[in-house]
Design a protein around this motif. Structure first.
Motif, PDB file in Angstrom:
ATOM      1  N   ALA A  73     -40.387  68.750  56.813  1.00  0.00           N
ATOM      2  CA  ALA A  73     -41.789  68.327  56.875  1.00  0.00           C
ATOM      3  C   ALA A  73     -42.607  68.839  55.694  1.00  0.00           C
ATOM      4  O   ALA A  73     -43.428  68.104  55.133  1.00  0.00           O
ATOM      5  CB  ALA A  73     -42.413  68.808  58.188  1.00  0.00           C
ATOM      6  N   PHE A  74     -42.370  70.108  55.306  1.00  0.00           N
ATOM      7  CA  PHE A  74     -43.149  70.673  54.208  1.00  0.00           C
ATOM      8  C   PHE A  74     -42.441  70.536  52.862  1.00  0.00           C
ATOM      9  O   PHE A  74     -42.985  70.920  51.839  1.00  0.00           O
ATOM     10  CB  PHE A  74     -43.443  72.156  54.468  1.00  0.00           C
ATOM     11  N   GLY A  75     -41.232  69.993  52.845  1.00  0.00           N
ATOM     12  CA  GLY A  75     -40.487  69.896  51.597  1.00  0.00           C
ATOM     13  C   GLY A  75     -40.352  68.502  51.038  1.00  0.00           C
ATOM     14  O   GLY A  75     -39.831  68.325  49.931  1.00  0.00           O
ATOM     15  N   ILE A  76     -40.820  67.509  51.785  1.00  0.00           N
ATOM     16  CA  ILE A  76     -40.598  66.131  51.357  1.00  0.00           C
ATOM     17  C   ILE A  76     -41.305  65.835  50.033  1.00  0.00           C
ATOM     18  O   ILE A  76     -40.803  65.047  49.214  1.00  0.00           O
ATOM     19  CB  ILE A  76     -41.037  65.141  52.461  1.00  0.00           C
ATOM     20  N   LYS A  77     -42.451  66.478  49.787  1.00  0.00           N
ATOM     21  CA  LYS A  77     -43.144  66.259  48.514  1.00  0.00           C
ATOM     22  C   LYS A  77     -42.315  66.793  47.345  1.00  0.00           C
ATOM     23  O   LYS A  77     -42.237  66.162  46.279  1.00  0.00           O
ATOM     24  CB  LYS A  77     -44.525  66.919  48.533  1.00  0.00           C
ATOM     25  N   ASP A  78     -41.672  67.948  47.544  1.00  0.00           N
ATOM     26  CA  ASP A  78     -40.829  68.513  46.493  1.00  0.00           C
ATOM     27  C   ASP A  78     -39.596  67.645  46.254  1.00  0.00           C
ATOM     28  O   ASP A  78     -39.154  67.489  45.110  1.00  0.00           O
ATOM     29  CB  ASP A  78     -40.398  69.936  46.868  1.00  0.00           C
ATOM     30  N   VAL A  79     -39.017  67.118  47.336  1.00  0.00           N
ATOM     31  CA  VAL A  79     -37.871  66.212  47.193  1.00  0.00           C
ATOM     32  C   VAL A  79     -38.281  64.974  46.404  1.00  0.00           C
ATOM     33  O   VAL A  79     -37.568  64.525  45.496  1.00  0.00           O
ATOM     34  CB  VAL A  79     -37.336  65.803  48.587  1.00  0.00           C
ATOM     35  N   THR A  80     -39.432  64.424  46.750  1.00  0.00           N
ATOM     36  CA  THR A  80     -39.935  63.231  46.053  1.00  0.00           C
ATOM     37  C   THR A  80     -40.114  63.501  44.572  1.00  0.00           C
ATOM     38  O   THR A  80     -39.727  62.684  43.718  1.00  0.00           O
ATOM     39  CB  THR A  80     -41.270  62.782  46.676  1.00  0.00           C
ATOM     40  N   ARG A  81     -40.663  64.655  44.253  1.00  0.00           N
ATOM     41  CA  ARG A  81     -40.895  64.996  42.843  1.00  0.00           C
ATOM     42  C   ARG A  81     -39.579  65.263  42.108  1.00  0.00           C
ATOM     43  O   ARG A  81     -39.378  64.790  40.983  1.00  0.00           O
ATOM     44  CB  ARG A  81     -41.808  66.209  42.759  1.00  0.00           C
ATOM     45  N   GLU A  82     -38.668  66.024  42.748  1.00  0.00           N
ATOM     46  CA  GLU A  82     -37.421  66.389  42.073  1.00  0.00           C
ATOM     47  C   GLU A  82     -36.558  65.169  41.760  1.00  0.00           C
ATOM     48  O   GLU A  82     -35.970  65.067  40.677  1.00  0.00           O
ATOM     49  CB  GLU A  82     -36.630  67.377  42.934  1.00  0.00           C
ATOM     50  N   PHE A  83     -36.457  64.246  42.725  1.00  0.00           N
ATOM     51  CA  PHE A  83     -35.603  63.074  42.533  1.00  0.00           C
ATOM     52  C   PHE A  83     -36.385  61.853  42.040  1.00  0.00           C
ATOM     53  O   PHE A  83     -35.814  60.775  41.919  1.00  0.00           O
ATOM     54  CB  PHE A  83     -34.876  62.737  43.842  1.00  0.00           C
ATOM     55  N   GLN A  84     -37.691  62.042  41.774  1.00  0.00           N
ATOM     56  CA  GLN A  84     -38.550  60.967  41.273  1.00  0.00           C
ATOM     57  C   GLN A  84     -38.433  59.717  42.160  1.00  0.00           C
ATOM     58  O   GLN A  84     -38.115  58.617  41.698  1.00  0.00           O
ATOM     59  CB  GLN A  84     -38.197  60.643  39.817  1.00  0.00           C
ATOM     60  N   LEU A  85     -38.681  59.914  43.447  1.00  0.00           N
ATOM     61  CA  LEU A  85     -38.479  58.855  44.427  1.00  0.00           C
ATOM     62  C   LEU A  85     -39.647  57.888  44.471  1.00  0.00           C
ATOM     63  O   LEU A  85     -40.805  58.273  44.306  1.00  0.00           O
ATOM     64  CB  LEU A  85     -38.281  59.469  45.828  1.00  0.00           C
ATOM     65  N   THR A  86     -39.319  56.648  44.711  1.00  0.00           N
ATOM     66  CA  THR A  86     -40.328  55.651  45.050  1.00  0.00           C
ATOM     67  C   THR A  86     -40.727  55.860  46.510  1.00  0.00           C
ATOM     68  O   THR A  86     -40.045  56.591  47.249  1.00  0.00           O
ATOM     69  CB  THR A  86     -39.762  54.242  44.873  1.00  0.00           C
ATOM     70  N   PRO A  87     -41.812  55.233  46.977  1.00  0.00           N
ATOM     71  CA  PRO A  87     -42.142  55.326  48.403  1.00  0.00           C
ATOM     72  C   PRO A  87     -40.986  54.887  49.304  1.00  0.00           C
ATOM     73  O   PRO A  87     -40.761  55.499  50.362  1.00  0.00           O
ATOM     74  CB  PRO A  87     -43.344  54.391  48.528  1.00  0.00           C
TER      75      PRO A  87
END
Length: 488
Positions: free
Chosen positions: A66-80
């Motif tokens: 829950a608190f790490g999804i933003k970091d995952v998104t940034r690290e892997f440069q994820l789209t929505p």
């Protein structure tokens, strides 16, 4: 049926009972001894604690990101879409796992399924921690979801079948323990986030989500390490397979009951006990089980939708009330979970033997309706007083969840069916409930974007539907000997 030549698993550590010999001649005798036992049940309590350890893992793994999804998104440069894939993979795995796990729990036994799903947690947690890209992470989370989905049916079966029927610590109370266990796991994940947030240097904050997800392997490894010493097969399930000798061994080990198989005992499976089959899912919608299944399903879906929208969106909701730091958001979320959801769950365990699951669920849904109406009317707080009232409404919602449907929807799902249907009953319930969770988690950001704080009017419908279902179907599972229906 299982091979009767293969004995049911009996824990290595157990009692050597004395006292009066209890002769068993049928599976009904075994069920009666479990339900009415007043003997020391040290090993039975340990089995219950280990089963609750599985529930702890379920909650921890579902909430850890829950608190790490933003970091995952940034690290892997994820789209929505990529973020949604990673976030929802575990819930999709849980939907599949619940359907399969319900059937396997009835087919091959509680012990085998429980031990197998622990390996899912270990492998998946480590794979998440070392995931090189979003695809490996999503696949690992899906496998973790399989373990989560498989675990609930077998854990609920253990809680129901290692507990007595009435009085303090009865079946309903043991099953209700899943709720404070769940909140404890969520709170520990918050505490772990806080600890790592404080210890990790600013240059390595990208390790945070990996460490949190990888930590899930630790309690699973502990359970695996102690399984042979303390875990036993369910005596009721073993007896239903015709394995009275194995059931007697478990009763002696786990319950301190001097149980012996009578010479004139019928060692064949009872004819009225259903064989495990995929068709048993259809039996949930027939006869007396139709109304029970409808009630358990509607209340579970309603509870899941509302809780996921509010609780898992809690950091977002709190940060929308106040302009504050990530640290403050974590602390307020932790405090609300511990002081209200967790405490409400403990009260549910204490009071359900006396008040019953139906009354407590009605009261819990009523609290949630009041809380969501209050939040909807307040909208975005203006000033400290309105903000304090809004937080109080969130607290009331979480207390109502812990005291009522959060604890007792699983009671309805587990104790509406006898042992021969319990696995598929919980599996069916969890499949639909996980589907509701997935919809809720997906829809919540969209609803917030569309309605802002007006989203509380939409969420209000969920506890209202649950309350109406309870008023329409007045079924009380606590204290009712549902396992006896296998022998009628």
């Amino acid at each position: 049926m299982s091979d009767l030549a293969s004995p049911a698993h009996v824990a290595q550590a157990g009692n050597t009972p004395g006292g009066e010999t209890k002769w068993i001649r049928s599976a009904a005798d075994v069920s009666g001894l479990v339900n009415n036992s007043n003997e020391s049940r040290s090993n039975a309590r340990i089995v219950i604690a280990i089963a609750l350890g599985g529930v702890f893992l379920d909650a921890y793994d579902l909430g850890a990101l829950a608190f790490g999804i933003k970091d995952v998104t940034r690290e892997f440069q994820l789209t929505p879409a990529g973020t949604g894939m990673v976030a929802s993979a575990i819930t999709f795995g849980a939907i599949v796992g619940a359907l399969i796990g319900g059937y396997l729990t009835d087919k091959i036994g509680r012990y085998r399924v429980f031990m197998a799903d622990m390996f899912f947690f270990v492998v998946a947690a480590l794979a998440c921690a070392f995931a090189p890209n979003e695809y490996v992470l999503a696949a690992a989370r899906f496998v973790m979801g399989l373990g989560v989905g498989i675990d609930l049916p077998v854990a609920m079966a253990f809680l129901a079948e290692f507990s007595k029927l009435r009085g303090q610590g009865n079946k309903a109370a043991s099953i209700a323990m899943w709720c404070p266990t769940w909140y404890a796991a969520i709170s520990i994940s918050y505490l772990l986030v806080l600890l790592l947030y404080a210890l990790l240097p600013a240059t390595h904050t990208d390790w945070l989500w990996r460490l949190i997800l990888g930590f899930g392997a630790v309690p699973a490894l502990l359970i695996i390490a102690i399984r042979s010493r303390y875990m036993s097969e369910s005596p009721i399930w073993a007896a239903n397979q015709g394995n009275l000798k194995g059931a007697a061994e478990i009763l002696r080990s786990a319950y301190n009951i001097n149980a012996q198989v009578a010479e004139d005992a019928d060692l064949t499976p009872q004819k009225v006990v259903r064989k495990a089959s995929w068709r048993n899912y259809g039996a949930l919608l027939q006869g007396v089980y139709r109304r029970r299944t409808l009630l358990a399903t509607v209340t579970s879906i309603a509870s899941s939708f509302a809780y996921n929208a509010v609780a898992f969106g809690l950091p977002v909701i709190i940060s929308s009330f106040f302009a504050q730091s990530m640290l403050t958001t974590i602390l307020v979320s932790l405090a609300l979970n511990l002081l209200f959801a967790f405490v409400g769950g403990l009260l549910a365990v204490r009071l359900v033997p006396r008040l019953g699951a139906w009354k407590m669920s009605v009261a819990g849904y009523a609290c949630q309706c009041i809380a969501l109406l209050g939040l909807a009317l307040i909208g975005r707080p203006e000033g400290g007083e309105q903000a304090a009232v809004a937080i109080a409404m969130l607290a009331l919602f979480l207390f109502g969840q812990g005291f009522g449907p959060g604890s007792h929807t699983m009671t309805f799902a587990s104790l509406s069916y006898p042992a021969s249907l319990r696995g598929v009953g919980v599996g069916f319930n969890q499949t639909l409930m996980r589907g509701s969770s997935t919809v809720s988690l997906f829809a919540f950001p969209l609803l917030v974007a569309a309605f802002g704080t007006g989203v509380f009017w939409v969420i209000f419908l969920a506890p209202l539907i649950g309350l109406l279902a309870l008023l329409a179907i007045r079924w009380e599972p606590s204290g009712y000997d549902v396992d006896a229906e296998d022998f009628q």
